[in-house]
Design a protein around this motif. Structure first.
Motif, PDB file in Angstrom:
ATOM      1  N   TRP A  62      10.314  11.320  -4.181  1.00  0.00           N
ATOM      2  CA  TRP A  62      10.289   9.885  -3.891  1.00  0.00           C
ATOM      3  C   TRP A  62      11.192   9.564  -2.693  1.00  0.00           C
ATOM      4  CZ3 TRP A  62       7.693   5.767  -6.290  1.00  0.00           C
ATOM      5  CH2 TRP A  62       8.131   4.485  -5.927  1.00  0.00           C
ATOM      6  N   ASN A  63      12.336  10.221  -2.616  1.00  0.00           N
ATOM      7  CA  ASN A  63      13.306   9.940  -1.561  1.00  0.00           C
ATOM      8  C   ASN A  63      13.035  10.724  -0.277  1.00  0.00           C
ATOM      9  OD1 ASN A  63      14.789   8.213  -3.260  1.00  0.00           O
ATOM     10  ND2 ASN A  63      15.911   9.934  -4.135  1.00  0.00           N
ATOM     11  N   GLU A  64      12.013  11.569  -0.249  1.00  0.00           N
ATOM     12  CA  GLU A  64      11.738  12.386   0.930  1.00  0.00           C
ATOM     13  C   GLU A  64      11.194  11.520   2.065  1.00  0.00           C
ATOM     14  OE1 GLU A  64      10.505  14.578   3.910  1.00  0.00           O
ATOM     15  OE2 GLU A  64       8.923  13.563   2.771  1.00  0.00           O
ATOM     16  N   THR A  65      11.722  11.717   3.273  1.00  0.00           N
ATOM     17  CA  THR A  65      11.301  10.912   4.420  1.00  0.00           C
ATOM     18  C   THR A  65      10.928  11.760   5.622  1.00  0.00           C
ATOM     19  OG1 THR A  65      12.773   9.110   3.701  1.00  0.00           O
ATOM     20  CG2 THR A  65      11.988   9.038   5.972  1.00  0.00           C
ATOM     21  N   LEU A  66      11.685  12.820   5.899  1.00  0.00           N
ATOM     22  CA  LEU A  66      11.500  13.576   7.134  1.00  0.00           C
ATOM     23  C   LEU A  66      10.101  14.169   7.241  1.00  0.00           C
ATOM     24  CD1 LEU A  66      12.639  14.690   9.734  1.00  0.00           C
ATOM     25  CD2 LEU A  66      13.586  16.614   8.444  1.00  0.00           C
ATOM     26  N   LEU A  67       9.629  14.801   6.182  1.00  0.00           N
ATOM     27  CA  LEU A  67       8.289  15.401   6.228  1.00  0.00           C
ATOM     28  C   LEU A  67       7.216  14.340   6.420  1.00  0.00           C
ATOM     29  CD1 LEU A  67       8.639  18.027   3.350  1.00  0.00           C
ATOM     30  CD2 LEU A  67       8.512  18.491   5.804  1.00  0.00           C
ATOM     31  N   PHE A 115       0.948   5.835   5.008  1.00  0.00           N
ATOM     32  CA  PHE A 115       2.404   5.852   4.955  1.00  0.00           C
ATOM     33  C   PHE A 115       2.926   5.850   3.519  1.00  0.00           C
ATOM     34  CE2 PHE A 115       3.658   3.993   9.354  1.00  0.00           C
ATOM     35  CZ  PHE A 115       3.190   5.153   9.946  1.00  0.00           C
ATOM     36  N   THR A 116       3.947   6.658   3.287  1.00  0.00           N
ATOM     37  CA  THR A 116       4.723   6.552   2.045  1.00  0.00           C
ATOM     38  C   THR A 116       5.813   5.504   2.248  1.00  0.00           C
ATOM     39  OG1 THR A 116       6.243   8.298   2.757  1.00  0.00           O
ATOM     40  CG2 THR A 116       4.295   8.973   1.508  1.00  0.00           C
ATOM     41  N   LEU A 117       6.575   5.214   1.195  1.00  0.00           N
ATOM     42  CA  LEU A 117       7.615   4.194   1.310  1.00  0.00           C
ATOM     43  C   LEU A 117       8.676   4.584   2.333  1.00  0.00           C
ATOM     44  CD1 LEU A 117       8.290   2.915  -2.331  1.00  0.00           C
ATOM     45  CD2 LEU A 117       7.534   1.577  -0.364  1.00  0.00           C
ATOM     46  N   GLY A 118       9.102   5.852   2.303  1.00  0.00           N
ATOM     47  CA  GLY A 118      10.099   6.285   3.270  1.00  0.00           C
ATOM     48  C   GLY A 118       9.597   6.180   4.697  1.00  0.00           C
ATOM     49  N   SER A 171       0.826  -1.209   0.000  1.00  0.00           N
ATOM     50  CA  SER A 171       0.000   0.000   0.000  1.00  0.00           C
ATOM     51  C   SER A 171       0.856   1.253   0.000  1.00  0.00           C
ATOM     52  CB  SER A 171      -0.925  -0.001   1.222  1.00  0.00           C
ATOM     53  OG  SER A 171      -0.165  -0.037   2.422  1.00  0.00           O
ATOM     54  N   ALA A 172       2.003   1.208   0.684  1.00  0.00           N
ATOM     55  CA  ALA A 172       2.883   2.385   0.723  1.00  0.00           C
ATOM     56  C   ALA A 172       3.460   2.684  -0.661  1.00  0.00           C
ATOM     57  CB  ALA A 172       4.019   2.149   1.720  1.00  0.00           C
ATOM     58  N   PHE A 173       3.744   1.646  -1.431  1.00  0.00           N
ATOM     59  CA  PHE A 173       4.275   1.858  -2.778  1.00  0.00           C
ATOM     60  C   PHE A 173       3.246   2.565  -3.660  1.00  0.00           C
ATOM     61  CE2 PHE A 173       5.354   0.733  -7.113  1.00  0.00           C
ATOM     62  CZ  PHE A 173       6.737   0.817  -7.131  1.00  0.00           C
ATOM     63  N   LEU A 174       1.991   2.104  -3.607  1.00  0.00           N
ATOM     64  CA  LEU A 174       0.934   2.737  -4.394  1.00  0.00           C
ATOM     65  C   LEU A 174       0.698   4.173  -3.938  1.00  0.00           C
ATOM     66  CD1 LEU A 174      -1.288   2.542  -6.531  1.00  0.00           C
ATOM     67  CD2 LEU A 174      -2.802   1.601  -4.759  1.00  0.00           C
ATOM     68  N   THR A 175       0.690   4.394  -2.627  1.00  0.00           N
ATOM     69  CA  THR A 175       0.504   5.750  -2.105  1.00  0.00           C
ATOM     70  C   THR A 175       1.616   6.676  -2.572  1.00  0.00           C
ATOM     71  OG1 THR A 175      -0.640   4.916  -0.138  1.00  0.00           O
ATOM     72  CG2 THR A 175       0.341   7.111   0.000  1.00  0.00           C
ATOM     73  N   THR A 176       2.857   6.194  -2.531  1.00  0.00           N
ATOM     74  CA  THR A 176       3.996   7.023  -2.935  1.00  0.00           C
ATOM     75  C   THR A 176       3.931   7.356  -4.411  1.00  0.00           C
ATOM     76  OG1 THR A 176       5.336   5.957  -1.217  1.00  0.00           O
ATOM     77  CG2 THR A 176       6.511   7.172  -2.930  1.00  0.00           C
ATOM     78  N   VAL A 177       3.590   6.373  -5.232  1.00  0.00           N
ATOM     79  CA  VAL A 177       3.504   6.623  -6.676  1.00  0.00           C
ATOM     80  C   VAL A 177       2.474   7.700  -6.980  1.00  0.00           C
ATOM     81  CG1 VAL A 177       2.822   5.606  -8.887  1.00  0.00           C
ATOM     82  CG2 VAL A 177       4.343   4.346  -7.364  1.00  0.00           C
ATOM     83  N   LEU A 178       1.285   7.583  -6.391  1.00  0.00           N
ATOM     84  CA  LEU A 178       0.221   8.554  -6.656  1.00  0.00           C
ATOM     85  C   LEU A 178       0.571   9.930  -6.103  1.00  0.00           C
ATOM     86  CD1 LEU A 178      -2.926   6.342  -5.908  1.00  0.00           C
ATOM     87  CD2 LEU A 178      -1.935   6.905  -8.134  1.00  0.00           C
ATOM     88  N   ALA A 214      16.133  -5.636   2.058  1.00  0.00           N
ATOM     89  CA  ALA A 214      15.243  -5.781   0.908  1.00  0.00           C
ATOM     90  C   ALA A 214      14.278  -4.604   0.827  1.00  0.00           C
ATOM     91  CB  ALA A 214      14.472  -7.100   0.996  1.00  0.00           C
ATOM     92  N   GLY A 215      13.805  -4.121   1.987  1.00  0.00           N
ATOM     93  CA  GLY A 215      12.944  -2.940   1.988  1.00  0.00           C
ATOM     94  C   GLY A 215      13.673  -1.704   1.479  1.00  0.00           C
TER      95      GLY A 215
END
Length: 301
Positions: free
Chosen positions: A231-236, A247-250, A92-99, A271-272
């Motif tokens: 895509w690489n953003e995590t802190l926000l 959740f996003t992937l990060g 689900s995080a992968f789909l959320t991040t893509v969109l 792997a993640g």
């Protein structure tokens, strides 16, 4: 002119070659060595990441640089990826991040393109000052505005909300994108606009029908760079998202890190990381030439 003066005239001095222009220049050799060492280091790290994502925890620590073996022997080579995808909620995080990333990157380009065109082609007296003012936004670390942003977003109920994170992504990406696209629009020929004006085209029609197609290289470059950065953003995402469903992937990887470390599930953790890193790495490798060409064109003119 006398023959004596002709005989005593010295030939013109040859200009000195530019630094680093000689093939055996020490500066060129040093630069090549640094580039090769940096490339070799990154290739080695990438090899370790990919190899470790197929290993058991014991192999990761006892045979860190060898090829994976145990999961292939038992017939479960993708076990770590399946574990990360299912246990960490990466599906689900992968789909959320893509969109989310696609919507934010497209919106940023749609807003930045007309803004950059107006600043560079419509002849505003204060266009240079406005461009510099927008460029100042690139020098402000977004970490310094996280607390005011969180307070303000919580007041309007946009924390733990993907739409709120989308708005933040768009707002923080605009300064760089506008500044980048101003270089592309400045490099476009004036004759095209003049011909459109003679034909009676309005500024909006000139922008949409003529200038946008000419600046397509810059628009694609801006879109790719924003996609990679968001895509690489995590802190926000860590600060503004608390619900697992959003959740996003990060953000999912950050949560998975604690659980995987507690369970010593280091193969699944790596792997993640691979799932997060690999899509943008492949995108950059495929489109690297276009990105470099676009940046060089915008900066050179």
């Amino acid at each position: 002119m006398s023959t004596v003066e002709t005989a005593t005239r010295k030939p013109p001095r040859r200009p000195k070659p530019a630094p680093g222009s000689r093939r055996t220049s020490p500066l060129r050799v040093l630069g090549m060595v640094v580039v090769l060492l940096f490339t070799a280091f990154n290739v080695f790290v990438l090899y370790w990441l990919l190899a470790s994502s197929f290993k058991t925890p014991v192999e990761i620590f006892t045979q860190p640089f060898q090829l994976p073996r145990q999961w292939f022997v038992v017939g479960r080579p993708l076990r770590n990826f399946i574990y990360a995808w299912s246990q960490a909620g990466f599906g689900s995080a992968f789909l959320t991040t893509v969109l989310l990333v696609a919507a934010a990157a497209v919106t940023v380009v749609l807003i930045s393109a007309p803004a950059a065109y107006a600043l560079t082609r419509l002849g505003f007296r204060s266009s240079n000052g406005m461009t510099n003012f927008i460029a100042v936004g690139m020098g402000v670390p977004f970490q310094t505005v996280i607390i005011p942003l969180f307070v303000g977003m919580s007041e309007v109920g946009l924390t733990n909300n993907l739409f709120g994170l989308y708005l933040i992504y768009v707002a923080l990406s605009l300064p760089f994108t506008v500044f980048l696209l101003t270089g592309f629009f400045r490099s476009l020929p004036d004759e095209m606009e003049e011909a459109a004006a003679i034909d009676g085209a309005s500024p909006v029609r000139t922008f949409v029908s003529i200038m946008l197609p000419l600046a397509s290289g810059g628009l694609i470059t801006a879109l790719i760079l924003n996609t990679i950065g968001l895509w690489n953003e995590t802190l926000l995402a860590i600060v503004f998202l608390q619900d697992n469903a959003n959740f996003t992937l990060g953000r999912a990887l950050f949560t998975f890190y604690g659980a995987a470390s507690y369970q010593s599930e280091y193969g699944g953790l790596i792997a993640g990381i691979t799932i997060v890193v690999l899509p943008m790495l492949v995108l950059y490798v495929v489109l690297a030439r276009r990105i470099i060409t676009g940046l060089t064109l915008g900066a050179g003119k």
